[in-house]
Write a protein that holds these residues in place. Structure first.
Motif, mmCIF file in Angstrom:
data_model
loop_
_atom_site.group_PDB
_atom_site.id
_atom_site.type_symbol
_atom_site.label_atom_id
_atom_site.label_comp_id
_atom_site.label_asym_id
_atom_site.label_seq_id
_atom_site.Cartn_x
_atom_site.Cartn_y
_atom_site.Cartn_z
ATOM 1 N N ILE A 181 1.936 14.567 -2.909
ATOM 2 C CA ILE A 181 1.816 14.753 -4.357
ATOM 3 C C ILE A 181 2.771 13.827 -5.111
ATOM 4 O O ILE A 181 2.422 13.283 -6.167
ATOM 5 C CB ILE A 181 2.095 16.227 -4.736
ATOM 6 C CG1 ILE A 181 1.125 17.161 -4.011
ATOM 7 C CG2 ILE A 181 2.031 16.444 -6.240
ATOM 8 C CD1 ILE A 181 -0.319 16.973 -4.390
ATOM 9 N N LYS A 182 3.949 13.596 -4.551
ATOM 10 C CA LYS A 182 4.935 12.729 -5.196
ATOM 11 C C LYS A 182 4.389 11.310 -5.376
ATOM 12 O O LYS A 182 4.507 10.708 -6.447
ATOM 13 C CB LYS A 182 6.217 12.718 -4.350
ATOM 14 C CG LYS A 182 7.399 12.067 -4.989
ATOM 15 C CD LYS A 182 8.605 12.223 -4.063
ATOM 16 C CE LYS A 182 9.816 11.563 -4.642
ATOM 17 N NZ LYS A 182 10.979 11.655 -3.744
ATOM 18 N N THR A 183 3.764 10.785 -4.341
ATOM 19 C CA THR A 183 3.185 9.440 -4.421
ATOM 20 C C THR A 183 1.997 9.419 -5.375
ATOM 21 O O THR A 183 1.816 8.451 -6.121
ATOM 22 C CB THR A 183 2.751 8.956 -3.027
ATOM 23 O OG1 THR A 183 3.860 9.044 -2.142
ATOM 24 C CG2 THR A 183 2.253 7.536 -3.068
ATOM 25 N N SER A 190 0.842 -1.190 0.000
ATOM 26 C CA SER A 190 0.000 0.000 0.000
ATOM 27 C C SER A 190 0.885 1.251 0.000
ATOM 28 O O SER A 190 1.987 1.256 0.540
ATOM 29 C CB SER A 190 -0.920 0.002 1.205
ATOM 30 O OG SER A 190 -0.173 -0.019 2.400
ATOM 31 N N LYS A 191 0.367 2.309 -0.616
ATOM 32 C CA LYS A 191 1.095 3.576 -0.730
ATOM 33 C C LYS A 191 0.339 4.651 0.039
ATOM 34 O O LYS A 191 -0.867 4.823 -0.125
ATOM 35 C CB LYS A 191 1.208 4.012 -2.191
ATOM 36 C CG LYS A 191 1.824 2.977 -3.114
ATOM 37 C CD LYS A 191 3.280 2.806 -2.866
ATOM 38 C CE LYS A 191 3.839 1.815 -3.882
ATOM 39 N NZ LYS A 191 5.140 1.363 -3.562
ATOM 40 N N THR A 192 1.051 5.397 0.872
ATOM 41 C CA THR A 192 0.449 6.470 1.649
ATOM 42 C C THR A 192 0.294 7.704 0.774
ATOM 43 O O THR A 192 1.264 8.208 0.229
ATOM 44 C CB THR A 192 1.315 6.803 2.876
ATOM 45 O OG1 THR A 192 1.488 5.620 3.656
ATOM 46 C CG2 THR A 192 0.678 7.871 3.725
ATOM 47 N N VAL A 193 -0.953 8.198 0.651
ATOM 48 C CA VAL A 193 -1.222 9.370 -0.179
ATOM 49 C C VAL A 193 -1.594 10.599 0.656
ATOM 50 O O VAL A 193 -1.495 11.719 0.166
ATOM 51 C CB VAL A 193 -2.315 9.088 -1.230
ATOM 52 C CG1 VAL A 193 -1.811 8.107 -2.276
ATOM 53 C CG2 VAL A 193 -3.585 8.578 -0.598
ATOM 54 N N ARG A 238 -0.146 7.731 -10.689
ATOM 55 C CA ARG A 238 -0.917 8.353 -11.771
ATOM 56 C C ARG A 238 -2.364 8.578 -11.324
ATOM 57 O O ARG A 238 -3.319 8.200 -12.010
ATOM 58 C CB ARG A 238 -0.859 7.516 -13.046
ATOM 59 C CG ARG A 238 0.523 7.473 -13.660
ATOM 60 C CD ARG A 238 0.511 6.721 -14.955
ATOM 61 N NE ARG A 238 0.010 5.375 -14.768
ATOM 62 C CZ ARG A 238 0.756 4.283 -14.841
ATOM 63 N NH1 ARG A 238 2.003 4.371 -15.139
ATOM 64 N NH2 ARG A 238 0.229 3.098 -14.640
ATOM 65 N N LEU A 239 -2.481 9.198 -10.166
ATOM 66 C CA LEU A 239 -3.775 9.484 -9.561
ATOM 67 C C LEU A 239 -3.874 10.987 -9.341
ATOM 68 O O LEU A 239 -2.975 11.596 -8.746
ATOM 69 C CB LEU A 239 -3.883 8.747 -8.216
ATOM 70 C CG LEU A 239 -5.202 8.752 -7.497
ATOM 71 C CD1 LEU A 239 -6.240 7.937 -8.265
ATOM 72 C CD2 LEU A 239 -5.044 8.158 -6.103
ATOM 73 N N THR A 240 -4.932 11.598 -9.838
ATOM 74 C CA THR A 240 -5.091 13.039 -9.666
ATOM 75 C C THR A 240 -5.734 13.317 -8.311
ATOM 76 O O THR A 240 -6.329 12.440 -7.685
ATOM 77 C CB THR A 240 -5.970 13.641 -10.777
ATOM 78 O OG1 THR A 240 -7.295 13.120 -10.657
ATOM 79 C CG2 THR A 240 -5.403 13.346 -12.151
#
Length: 139
Positions: free
Chosen positions: A35-37, A24-27, A42-44
């Motif tokens: 913003i980097k993640t 999982s990636k922390t957004v 490729r998620l706006t």
């Protein structure tokens, strides 16, 4: 057979699980967007906001941590001030600020003719009992 073998290896090896399914990636961290993640995924920001609104979250600052899981789902934890109040917490607050009210409610709920409820009673007691005979309509 191949699927069973791959699943077994994933259970036994964290590195292999990470390789196959990812992590999982922390957004969002402490109400701040990463913003980097988001760019790596490729998620706006609009797409992330859509996912948050689908979960009932209207403000990004209310989110303590949000992650995008390997299956694409959004996982989140709310800030302490944004978490909903549970019934148990409400009862504790009422007991602290209005102790006479809780005593009054306890006496009105438990009348002398009613037996006191056993909090450890098993609600599945009927299901767990073995019936010797089946009802006629099931035969």
């Amino acid at each position: 057979l191949a699927i069973v073998v791959l699943e077994y290896i994933q259970v036994k090896s964290n590195a292999f699980e990470k390789f196959l399914t990812g992590k999982s990636k922390t957004v969002i961290q402490n109400g701040q967007l990463d913003i980097k993640t988001l760019k790596k995924l490729r998620l706006t920001v609009d797409q992330l906001e859509i996912r948050l609104r689908n979960q009932g979250i209207t403000n990004i600052q209310d989110v303590k941590t949000a992650t995008i899981e390997p299956n694409g789902q959004l996982g989140y934890e709310l800030q302490d001030d944004a978490k909903p109040l549970t019934v148990g917490e409400f009862k504790n607050v009422m007991a602290v600020y209005f102790p006479q009210l809780t005593k009054l409610q306890d006496s009105s709920v438990q009348s002398p003719t009613q037996p006191k409820s056993n909090p450890s009673s098993n609600i599945f007691e009927e299901v767990n009992q073995k019936q010797e005979r089946h009802p006629k309509y099931l035969q």
